[in-house]
Design an enzyme around this catalytic site. Structure first.
Site, PDB file in Angstrom:
ATOM      1  N   CYS A 198      58.560 -32.627 -33.977  1.00 45.98           N
ATOM      2  CA  CYS A 198      59.626 -31.700 -33.613  1.00 45.98           C
ATOM      3  C   CYS A 198      60.973 -32.412 -33.697  1.00 45.98           C
ATOM      4  O   CYS A 198      61.145 -33.501 -33.140  1.00 45.98           O
ATOM      5  CB  CYS A 198      59.387 -31.192 -32.186  1.00 45.98           C
ATOM      6  SG  CYS A 198      60.746 -30.207 -31.502  1.00 45.98           S
ATOM      7  N   CYS A 260      57.133 -25.653 -30.368  1.00 46.43           N
ATOM      8  CA  CYS A 260      56.788 -26.971 -29.850  1.00 46.43           C
ATOM      9  C   CYS A 260      56.330 -26.833 -28.409  1.00 46.43           C
ATOM     10  O   CYS A 260      57.040 -26.257 -27.576  1.00 46.43           O
ATOM     11  CB  CYS A 260      57.987 -27.903 -29.935  1.00 46.43           C
ATOM     12  SG  CYS A 260      57.743 -29.501 -29.122  1.00 46.43           S
ATOM     13  N   CYS A 263      58.959 -28.918 -25.864  1.00 47.34           N
ATOM     14  CA  CYS A 263      60.332 -28.488 -25.566  1.00 47.34           C
ATOM     15  C   CYS A 263      60.554 -27.000 -25.792  1.00 47.34           C
ATOM     16  O   CYS A 263      61.618 -26.475 -25.461  1.00 47.34           O
ATOM     17  CB  CYS A 263      61.341 -29.296 -26.386  1.00 47.34           C
ATOM     18  SG  CYS A 263      61.380 -28.878 -28.155  1.00 47.34           S
ATOM     19  N   CYS A 286      53.703 -21.403 -41.214  1.00 49.40           N
ATOM     20  CA  CYS A 286      54.894 -21.298 -42.058  1.00 49.40           C
ATOM     21  C   CYS A 286      56.073 -21.777 -41.208  1.00 49.40           C
ATOM     22  O   CYS A 286      56.571 -21.050 -40.343  1.00 49.40           O
ATOM     23  CB  CYS A 286      55.077 -19.846 -42.499  1.00 49.40           C
ATOM     24  SG  CYS A 286      56.373 -19.601 -43.725  1.00 49.40           S
TER      25      CYS A 286
END
Length: 324
Positions: A198, A260, A263, A286
C-alpha cells in the site's frame, strides 16, 4: 414459446486476458478438485445476483437467453464456458449438471438458486417475473453485504494524508477515485519476485507472482497476502455507490471494493472473470497503480498467499441447499 433446450458444449480454451501466459502457480500444480470448484462456485454466485454459465457461440439456448435478457434490459454476469481451459470447463459443467439437473447450458442462477431450464428462464423474462425476483435479490444481497464501520491500525487526519501522498495517490487512496486506464507503469509490468504494498502505509498486499497482465488497463492480481494479525491484508466490502464518474462508466457500482486492511486506503475492485488452471475462481483484483508501491524483496514477516475471503455467514446460510 418453443425454444431449443440442451446444447452439447465442447469447451475451448481461448486464454483471453492472459497476455503473460499461464499464471504462475502459487500453491502447487494440481488441478482443483470438485470440492474446490464447488467452493469457488459459491463465491461466484455471491458476487452477482444473476449469473449465467453458457456458451458465447454454438449454443442456441444460451444465445436465446442472452438475447431475451438484452431486450429486457436485464444485466447478467455471463461465464463463458468456451473461454475456460477444457479440463476446468468439463469439471464445472459436471458440477452444474449435478446441482441443477439440466444436462446442458445455459445454467442460470438467481440469488444462488438455480432458475430452471432455458425455457423456464425465458418464461420468467417474458412475464416480468425474473426482473421482480432480481430486484428482491439485489435488495437482500445489499443488506447481506452491507458495509460495516471498522477501525484501522493506521489512522491519520486528511491534512496528514494530503501532506504524505502525491495528489493523484491521495485522490485514489482517500478519495476513492479511479485512475485513467493504462496510466500506471505497473499495468504492463509482471515482476517474478518481490511484492506490492500500500502506498499509504507500506502494508504488504500482493506477492509479485500473483500479478498478471490483463486487457483491463489496470494492474491485476489473482491472490493476496494473509497474516495472523490482520487475516486478509486486502479488505473487501460491497460497493454500491460509485465514487466517481469513471467508476460509473466502468460499471463497478454493484461490485466489491478492495482496500488496505491496515489503513483503509481504497485500492480498486475485485471481479471474478479471468479463469485459468491456476486461477480456478477467476479472481481478478483490478487495482489502481497509484495505490501501490513495488518492492523487489519479500515482506519482512512470513505471510500466507491465499484467495480473498469475502463470503459472510449470512450468505452461506442462504445458498441453495445443493451448494452446502
Amino acid at each position: 414459446m418453443a425454444r431449443t433446450v440442451g446444447c452439447v458444449l465442447v469447451a475451448r480454451a481461448s486464454h483471453r486476458d492472459r497476455a503473460r501466459g499461464a499464471h504462475t502457480t502459487l500453491s502447487g500444480s494440481a488441478r482443483p478438485t470438485k470440492s474446490d470448484l464447488q467452493s469457488q462456485l459459491e463465491k461466484t454466485l455471491a458476487l452477482k445476483p444473476l449469473v449465467m454459465f453458457g456458451a458465447a457461440s454454438g449454443c442456441a439456448s444460451s444465445a436465446a437467453v442472452v438475447s431475451a435478457l438484452d431486450r429486457a434490459g436485464i444485466g447478467c454476469a455471463l461465464i463463458d464456458l468456451e473461454g475456460l481451459p477444457p479440463e476446468i470447463s468439463a469439471d464445472l459443467q459436471g458440477l452444474l449438471q449435478t446441482l441443477t439437473g439440466n444436462d446442458g447450458p445455459p445454467w442460470v442462477f438467481l440469488g444462488g438458486h438455480a432458475a430452471g431450464s432455458a425455457n423456464d428462464v425465458l418464461s420468467l423474462i417474458e412475464s416480468g417475473e425474473l426482473l421482480a425476483r432480481l430486484a428482491r435479490t439485489q435488495d437482500w444481497q445489499a443488506k447481506a453485504f452491507m458495509r460495516k464501520e471498522r477501525t484501522f491500525e493506521v489512522v491519520r487526519t486528511e491534512k496528514e494524508w494530503r501532506s504524505l501522498l502525491p495528489k493523484p495517490a491521495y485522490d485514489v487512496l482517500r478519495g476513492r477515485t479511479t485512475e485513467p486506464s493504462g496510466s500506471s507503469k505497473y499495468t504492463k509490468e509482471a515482476p517474478k519476485s518481490g511484492h506490492f504494498a500500500c502506498r499509504g502505509c507500506h502494508f504488504p498486499l500482493y506477492p509479485a507472482l500473483s500479478k498478471f497482465i490483463s486487457a483491463s488497463g489496470w494492474p491485476s492480481f489473482s491472490y493476496c497476502y494473509h497474516s495472523s494479525k490482520h487475516g486478509c491484508n486486502v479488505g473487501a466490502r460491497r460497493d454500491r455507490q460509485p465514487a466517481s464518474e469513471l467508476d460509473e462508466v466502468h460499471g463497478v457500482a454493484a461490485s466489491f471494493e478492495v482496500f488496505c486492511a491496515r489503513c483503509g486506503g481504497h485500492l480498486g475492485h475485485v471481479f471474478f472473470d479471468t479463469f485459468s488452471d491456476e486461477n480456478a475462481n477467476g479472481e481478478r483484483h483490478c487495482v489502481n497503480g497509484m495505490a501501490l508501491l513495488y518492492h523487489a524483496d519479500d515482506p519482512a514477516e512470513e505471510l500466507r498467499i491465499e484467495k480473498l475471503d469475502i463470503l459472510p455467514p449470512s450468505f452461506l446460510d442462504a445458498l441453495s441447499p445443493e451448494l452446502q
